[in-house]
Design a protein around this motif. Structure first.
Motif, PDB file in Angstrom:
ATOM      1  N   VAL A  84      37.994   4.503  26.149  1.00  0.00           N
ATOM      2  CA  VAL A  84      37.498   5.183  24.967  1.00  0.00           C
ATOM      3  C   VAL A  84      36.656   4.184  24.171  1.00  0.00           C
ATOM      4  O   VAL A  84      36.992   3.006  24.103  1.00  0.00           O
ATOM      5  N   ARG A  85      35.496   4.651  23.643  1.00  0.00           N
ATOM      6  CA  ARG A  85      34.647   3.754  22.873  1.00  0.00           C
ATOM      7  C   ARG A  85      34.373   4.376  21.505  1.00  0.00           C
ATOM      8  O   ARG A  85      34.022   5.554  21.424  1.00  0.00           O
ATOM      9  N   LEU A  86      34.567   3.570  20.460  1.00  0.00           N
ATOM     10  CA  LEU A  86      34.343   4.056  19.094  1.00  0.00           C
ATOM     11  C   LEU A  86      32.967   3.597  18.618  1.00  0.00           C
ATOM     12  O   LEU A  86      32.630   2.421  18.732  1.00  0.00           O
ATOM     13  N   ARG A  87      32.168   4.542  18.088  1.00  0.00           N
ATOM     14  CA  ARG A  87      30.872   4.162  17.531  1.00  0.00           C
ATOM     15  C   ARG A  87      31.081   3.675  16.100  1.00  0.00           C
ATOM     16  O   ARG A  87      31.922   4.215  15.385  1.00  0.00           O
ATOM     17  N   PRO A  88      30.340   2.619  15.669  1.00  0.00           N
ATOM     18  CA  PRO A  88      30.479   2.184  14.274  1.00  0.00           C
ATOM     19  C   PRO A  88      29.986   3.286  13.322  1.00  0.00           C
ATOM     20  O   PRO A  88      29.228   4.151  13.730  1.00  0.00           O
ATOM     21  N   ARG A  89      30.429   3.204  12.071  1.00  0.00           N
ATOM     22  CA  ARG A  89      29.922   4.163  11.093  1.00  0.00           C
ATOM     23  C   ARG A  89      28.410   4.055  11.008  1.00  0.00           C
ATOM     24  O   ARG A  89      27.869   2.938  11.036  1.00  0.00           O
ATOM     25  N   GLY A 164      31.586  13.150  25.367  1.00  0.00           N
ATOM     26  CA  GLY A 164      31.882  13.057  23.941  1.00  0.00           C
ATOM     27  C   GLY A 164      30.947  13.925  23.137  1.00  0.00           C
ATOM     28  O   GLY A 164      29.964  14.477  23.656  1.00  0.00           O
ATOM     29  N   GLN A 165      31.250  14.015  21.864  1.00  0.00           N
ATOM     30  CA  GLN A 165      30.456  14.813  20.946  1.00  0.00           C
ATOM     31  C   GLN A 165      29.049  14.217  20.836  1.00  0.00           C
ATOM     32  O   GLN A 165      28.873  13.008  20.980  1.00  0.00           O
ATOM     33  N   THR A 166      28.072  15.045  20.578  1.00  0.00           N
ATOM     34  CA  THR A 166      26.704  14.555  20.394  1.00  0.00           C
ATOM     35  C   THR A 166      26.682  13.509  19.269  1.00  0.00           C
ATOM     36  O   THR A 166      27.331  13.704  18.239  1.00  0.00           O
ATOM     37  N   GLY A 167      25.973  12.429  19.521  1.00  0.00           N
ATOM     38  CA  GLY A 167      25.820  11.416  18.488  1.00  0.00           C
ATOM     39  C   GLY A 167      26.902  10.353  18.498  1.00  0.00           C
ATOM     40  O   GLY A 167      26.941   9.490  17.632  1.00  0.00           O
ATOM     41  N   THR A 168      27.798  10.379  19.479  1.00  0.00           N
ATOM     42  CA  THR A 168      28.867   9.379  19.479  1.00  0.00           C
ATOM     43  C   THR A 168      28.551   8.205  20.385  1.00  0.00           C
ATOM     44  O   THR A 168      29.329   7.259  20.454  1.00  0.00           O
ATOM     45  N   GLY A 169      27.403   8.232  21.099  1.00  0.00           N
ATOM     46  CA  GLY A 169      26.990   7.030  21.831  1.00  0.00           C
ATOM     47  C   GLY A 169      27.034   7.127  23.343  1.00  0.00           C
ATOM     48  O   GLY A 169      27.102   6.106  24.011  1.00  0.00           O
ATOM     49  N   LYS A 170      26.962   8.327  23.925  1.00  0.00           N
ATOM     50  CA  LYS A 170      26.961   8.436  25.393  1.00  0.00           C
ATOM     51  C   LYS A 170      25.696   7.789  25.964  1.00  0.00           C
ATOM     52  O   LYS A 170      25.775   6.936  26.825  1.00  0.00           O
ATOM     53  N   THR A 171      24.532   8.220  25.426  1.00  0.00           N
ATOM     54  CA  THR A 171      23.278   7.686  25.947  1.00  0.00           C
ATOM     55  C   THR A 171      23.161   6.200  25.614  1.00  0.00           C
ATOM     56  O   THR A 171      22.668   5.413  26.415  1.00  0.00           O
TER      57      THR A 171
HETATM   58  P1  ADP Z   1      24.884  10.748  22.300  1.00  0.00           P
HETATM   59  O1  ADP Z   1      24.121  10.399  23.514  1.00  0.00           O
HETATM   60  O2  ADP Z   1      26.342  10.778  22.481  1.00  0.00           O
HETATM   61  O3  ADP Z   1      24.387  11.993  21.633  1.00  0.00           O
HETATM   62  P2  ADP Z   1      23.561   8.453  21.222  1.00  0.00           P
HETATM   63  O4  ADP Z   1      23.789   7.508  22.302  1.00  0.00           O
HETATM   64  O5  ADP Z   1      22.208   9.081  21.158  1.00  0.00           O
HETATM   65  O6  ADP Z   1      24.653   9.594  21.230  1.00  0.00           O
HETATM   66  O7  ADP Z   1      23.929   7.733  19.864  1.00  0.00           O
HETATM   67  C1  ADP Z   1      23.675   8.311  18.584  1.00  0.00           C
HETATM   68  C2  ADP Z   1      23.223   7.224  17.621  1.00  0.00           C
HETATM   69  O8  ADP Z   1      24.253   6.289  17.398  1.00  0.00           O
HETATM   70  C3  ADP Z   1      22.024   6.463  18.134  1.00  0.00           C
HETATM   71  O9  ADP Z   1      21.172   6.174  17.072  1.00  0.00           O
HETATM   72  C4  ADP Z   1      22.626   5.181  18.661  1.00  0.00           C
HETATM   73  O10 ADP Z   1      21.722   4.096  18.576  1.00  0.00           O
HETATM   74  C5  ADP Z   1      23.843   4.975  17.745  1.00  0.00           C
HETATM   75  N1  ADP Z   1      24.949   4.341  18.441  1.00  0.00           N
HETATM   76  C6  ADP Z   1      25.731   4.899  19.365  1.00  0.00           C
HETATM   77  N2  ADP Z   1      26.676   4.050  19.793  1.00  0.00           N
HETATM   78  C7  ADP Z   1      26.480   2.900  19.117  1.00  0.00           C
HETATM   79  C8  ADP Z   1      27.143   1.616  19.129  1.00  0.00           C
HETATM   80  N3  ADP Z   1      28.209   1.380  19.921  1.00  0.00           N
HETATM   81  N4  ADP Z   1      26.653   0.654  18.300  1.00  0.00           N
HETATM   82  C9  ADP Z   1      25.600   0.902  17.500  1.00  0.00           C
HETATM   83  N5  ADP Z   1      24.941   2.083  17.456  1.00  0.00           N
HETATM   84  C10 ADP Z   1      25.369   3.086  18.245  1.00  0.00           C
END
Ligand code: ADP
Ligand code: MG
Length: 910
Positions: A84-89, A164-171
């Motif tokens: 599991v990976r947590l995205r920063p705020r 994961g939910q959109t915007g949580t850092g999959k891509t």
């Molecule tokens: P997803 O593909 O899940 O919709 P994204 O990968 O596009 O999400 O990430 C959404 C935003 O959050 C992007 O602007 C990305 O740069 C940022 N982000 C995601 N994960 C991280 C992380 N671990 N550290 C810093 N920024 C992150």
């Protein structure tokens, strides 16, 4: 010459044997990092020297996503690894959620994630790897993807997925190119780097296709006109192929980056409310790696001119094929939340079709169900040979910190939890004594290793002996043969010369004595003698020839026995390989059993803990039906607890349950209060409980009962009810503070204190009750409770103080409060200062917040300076992890005349 040939033949055999062993050792790789059991790396190391037999493993057989329990004996044991990976705020969350804690708390060292249920309760989940918001891309690659990539290089299929939910850092996790900063490179780029570093461009190949699955149609991202690619499944092997997809051969990293860029330019990305870069399609990168196994190439490289052995030159090169699939899944959120428009409904159905089919397959695999519905969607058909079973699979689930998306985060976590069960359930059903079985297998394995080593040693000695003997015999025979031939030749030559000489002499004499009859007779005699000599010579020569034939047949025999020895060597070699195979299989089983054992002991612990918590009650006879229902429902603890309490609620009726709070039998009272507490945890029930007089009864129980369990559970229920503003007033008006502080003063169990502190902390957050709460000793009670020292209790106290300070600060700003803070009046400041730098983050966070609120008002400044709060404020303004608190502290220090003077006096350079 012949001896040279013999030497070479034997030498080649020894080398090829050693060669096999060396290659295998070299090909065994580092321990897997994604391992639920990091304390056991020894297992992998132990297996290393023999994993060479894995050179015998070819391309993986049909994955278990296709066949449920179908599993190849030679496959790699293990289950889907989940991180599991947590995205920063992000900037928006830092502002909007400034006053709220994250909805998850990570404990990476325990590989646990805590999901906040409410202000004072959490659920805990365990994962193979827990990656905090500070985890680097490099580390994420190493724990999530590297073991899968190594498997692909060894000839297995492998899959890496992000969910994961959109915007949580999959891509971000999978697809970052890292052009601006190489530290940001994602899993796709790093995987290709590792693959290219391992393959040899002359003999190996790396082919890539890049696809998008959007509304159940499969499009080629490398050729956008090609937008309806069909999936072909090989019925026998279960292999999946896409004959219509563009395949590009990759030779260097630069061309791979260009390919990704091209694919990204083609990718359909629909904007959503949550994240403008988000995508509602699934992206799939497929990498086909074909490698020639080193040390098994044909003998064309024999540059020393030796004719290498037939066996070697006839062996075809061994090729391993592995397929890596990297899947960036579409956002897992419910579509109605994304606020998109246009053809959203259709899209929603299609996206949900592939994702929910994936979820169903994972559930079916996790439950070892006979039918796995692979054919329900294109995504699951595509992953048929790449998910679970003999393929290595890693899933990274991505979550965000915001409490506003708690629901989505919870469902993502549940998805990950189910995926962790894939493949393991198969054996869980059998009830083995795994410990003793593992011990037995360990002993067996040791014996096999010893036996193997012994045989190998004896075998090598035997080979050396046979070689030396054969060589000696060959060279002796050759020497004898050469000597005899030479001797014979010399002798024959000498005799011949002598005969010629004699004949010449005789002829001369004959010339001289021509006409002399007597001499004629003599000559005739001489001729007869010569004839005799000649016939003797002939027979001698015949004997020599026979001797030569004899030696020749001896030589042929020797050659035959050498061939026999060679075939014996081959047989022994085969036996050694079989042993190695057997040993590897046993090791595989042991590793699986060990991981199951670990899992079982974890579950046993959990069960024990649950039992300890819920200790079974004894039902006295003659109780009426509601009581027995309460009991039987309560006994049914665990997952079904909430459901059964809700059912109980319907069946028995709230009023009846509440009446049992005053039952004669203490046992019944305990059960009843537990039921009420469970109901109070659900927001929907709270109003009903209060209206039915439940709050009053709970408060009364605090005063009347002497049982600590009742105190603990009742206080917990009151804390839950105290989350609502109206209830807070009710609690206060019914003497709640004094009841809670009396309960605290008698408590022995820290959990009771945690519940009491949690309840008071909730009351502290009510603007209207500030004076009354303080007047009835609420703050004093909290300061009494801290003596217990337990960090969970201290965290609740800190939360209460922060709540109080916040309300007070608001009142001061609005002008409805004057004078020093009541917290300072009641002597809370020294405790706040002392804990402002606590190691426990919940305590620290709340006390820091409280200090900042107090510092807002000049009336508090003098006390704060004299109690040492100034130092803490300076520290907060410099290294508090929360930027908003840091800024607040800094602003306060810079604008308050008292603080500025204090800083100067204390010579703090600010
Ligand atoms: P997803 O593909 O899940 O919709 P994204 O990968 O596009 O999400 O990430 C959404 C935003 O959050 C992007 O602007 C990305 O740069 C940022 N982000 C995601 N994960 C991280 C992380 N671990 N550290 C810093 N920024 C992150
Ligand atoms: Mg994305």
């Amino acid at each position: 010459m012949a001896s040279g040939g013999g030497n070479n033949r034997n030498g080649t055999h020894r080398n090829s044997l050693k060669g096999t062993t060396t290659t295998s050792t070299a090909s065994t790789d580092k321990p897997l990092s994604v391992n639920s059991n990091p304390s056991k790396p020894a297992f992998k190391n132990k297996s290393s020297p023999l994993t060479g037999a894995s050179s015998g493993l070819r391309k993986s057989s049909p994955g278990s996503l296709g066949g449920g329990a179908a599993k190849d004996d030679a496959g790699v044991p293990g289950r889907v690894r989940v991180a599991v990976r947590l995205r920063p705020r992000n900037a928006e969350e830092s502002v909007a959620d400034a006053d709220f804690a994250d909805c998850v708390e990570l404990q990476p060292e325990l590989k646990r994630l805590k999901l906040r249920k409410n202000n004072w309760d959490t659920d805990t989940y365990e994962f193979d790897e827990v990656l905090t918001e500070f985890a680097s891309q490099k580390r994420v690659y190493e724990v999530v993807a590297k073991p899968v990539v190594e498997g692909v290089l060894d000839g297995y299929n492998g899959t890496i997925m992000a969910y994961g939910q959109t915007g949580t850092g999959k891509t971000y996790t999978l697809g970052r190119l890292g052009e601006e900063d190489t530290a940001n490179r994602g899993i796709m780029v790093r995987a290709m780097e590792d693959i290219l570093a391992e393959v040899s461009p002359e003999i190996d190949s790396v082919l890539v296709s890049y696809l998008q699955l959007y509304m159940e149609s499969l499009q080629d991202l490398l050729d956008p006109t090609n937008d309806n690619i069909s999936i072909v499944e090989e019925p026998k092997s279960g292999d999946v192929s896409l004959p219509g997809a563009t395949l590009v051969e990759i030779r260097d990293q630069q061309s791979f980056l260009e390919l990704l860029r091209l694919g990204e330019a083609h990718r359909h990305a629909a904007n959503t409310k949550l994240n403008t870069e988000s995508s509602r399609s699934h992206a799939l990168l497929m990498v086909h790696v074909k490698r020639t196994v080193k040390g098994r190439e044909p003998a064309h490289s024999s540059d020393n001119g030796n004719s290498t052995s037939m066996a070697r030159s006839l062996r075809p090169p061994l090729v391993r094929k592995g397929k890596l699939v990297v899947v960036d899944l579409a956002g897992s959120e419910r579509i109605d939340k994304s606020g998109s428009d246009g053809h959203t409904r259709e899209e929603a159905k299609s996206i949900n079709l592939s994702l929910s089919a994936l979820g169903k397959c994972i559930n079916a695999l996790a439950e070892n169900s006979a039918h796995v519905p692979v054919r329900d969607s294109k995504l699951t058909r595509l992953l048929r040979d790449s998910f679970g079973g003999t393929a290595r699979t890693s899933l990274v689930i991505t979550v965000g910190p915001s409490p506003r998306h708690r629901g989505e985060t919870a469902s993502t976590i549940m998805f990950g939890q189910r995926a962790m069960k894939v493949e393991n359930m198969l054996k869980l059903k059998e009830e083995f004594d795994y410990k003793s079985l593992a011990r037995r297998l360990d002993i067996q394995l040791d014996k096999l290793i010893m036996e193997h080593e012994r045989k190998q040693k004896a075998f090598e000695v035997e080979i050396e002996r046979i070689t030396a003997e054969a060589q000696n015999r060959i060279s002796e025979a050759e020497r004898n043969y050469a000597d005899a031939v030479e001797k014979e030749r010399l002798k024959y030559q000498k005799d011949y010369m002598e005969s010629i000489k004699k004949l010449e002499e005789k002829w001369m004499m004959n010339q001289q004595n021509q006409g002399n009859e007597r001499k004629m007779v003599h000559i005739a005699e001489e001729v007869a003698e010569v004839k005799k000599l000649l016939s003797k010579e002939t027979s001698l020569r015949k004997a020599a020839e026979e001797e030569v034939d004899n030696l020749k047949s001896q030589l042929a025999q020797l050659k035959m026995s050498e061939a026999l020895a060679n075939s014996e060597i081959l047989k022994l070699q085969k036996m050694v390989e079989d042993e190695v195979c057997q040993k590897e299989k046993l090791e595989g089983e042991i590793s699986m059993l060990q991981s199951q054992l670990l899992h079982l002991s974890f579950e046993a612990d959990e069960t024990r803990k649950r039992l300890d918590r819920g200790g079974p009650g004894k039902v006295p006879g003659g109780l009426d039906s509601p009581v027995s229902q309460v009991r039987s429902q309560l006994k049914d603890s665990g997952n079904g607890e909430k459901a059964s309490v809700a059912k109980l609620f319907e069946q028995v009726g709230l009023q009846k349950i509440l009446s049992l709070l005053e039952a004669e039998d203490a046992d019944v009272r305990i059960h009843a209060v537990k039921v009420v507490a469970n109901l109070a945890a659900e927001e929907t029930n709270q109003q009903k409980i209060v209206e039915a007089g439940g709050l009053k009864s709970l408060l009364m129980l605090l005063g009347s009962s002497e049982d600590e369990t009742i105190h603990r559970v009742a206080a917990g229920a009151i804390a839950n009810l105290a989350m609502n503003e109206k209830n807070q007033e009710l609690i206060m008006s019914q003497g709640g503070i004094s009841l809670l502080s009396t309960t605290a003063s008698h408590a022995k169990d820290p959990q009771t204190l945690r519940m009491v502190a949690g309840a008071i902390a909730n009351l502290c957050g009510n603007d209207k009750l500030q004076t009354k709460l303080r007047g009835e000793g609420g703050i004093k009670a909290l300061l009494e409770i801290v003596k217990c020292g337990h960090p969970d209790v201290l965290a609740q106290v800190a939360r209460g103080i922060a709540n109080f300070a916040k309300c007070e600060s608001r009142a001061s700003t609005q002008g409805s409060k004057t004078g020093r803070s009541l917290l300072i009046e009641d002597g809370a400041l020294p405790w706040i200062v002392q804990n402002a730098n606590s190691d426990a983050s919940p305590i620290r966070r709340h006390t820091e917040l409280a200090l900042c609120h107090l510092a807002q008002h000049e009336v508090n400044a003098k006390d704060m300076i004299s109690e040492g709060a100034l130092w803490e404020l300076v520290r907060i303004s410099q290294d508090c992890p929360r930027e908003d608190i840091r800024t607040l502290a800094h602003r306060t220090l810079a604008s308050s005349p008292d603080f500025i003077a204090g800083l100067k006096r204390l010579r703090i350079d600010y």
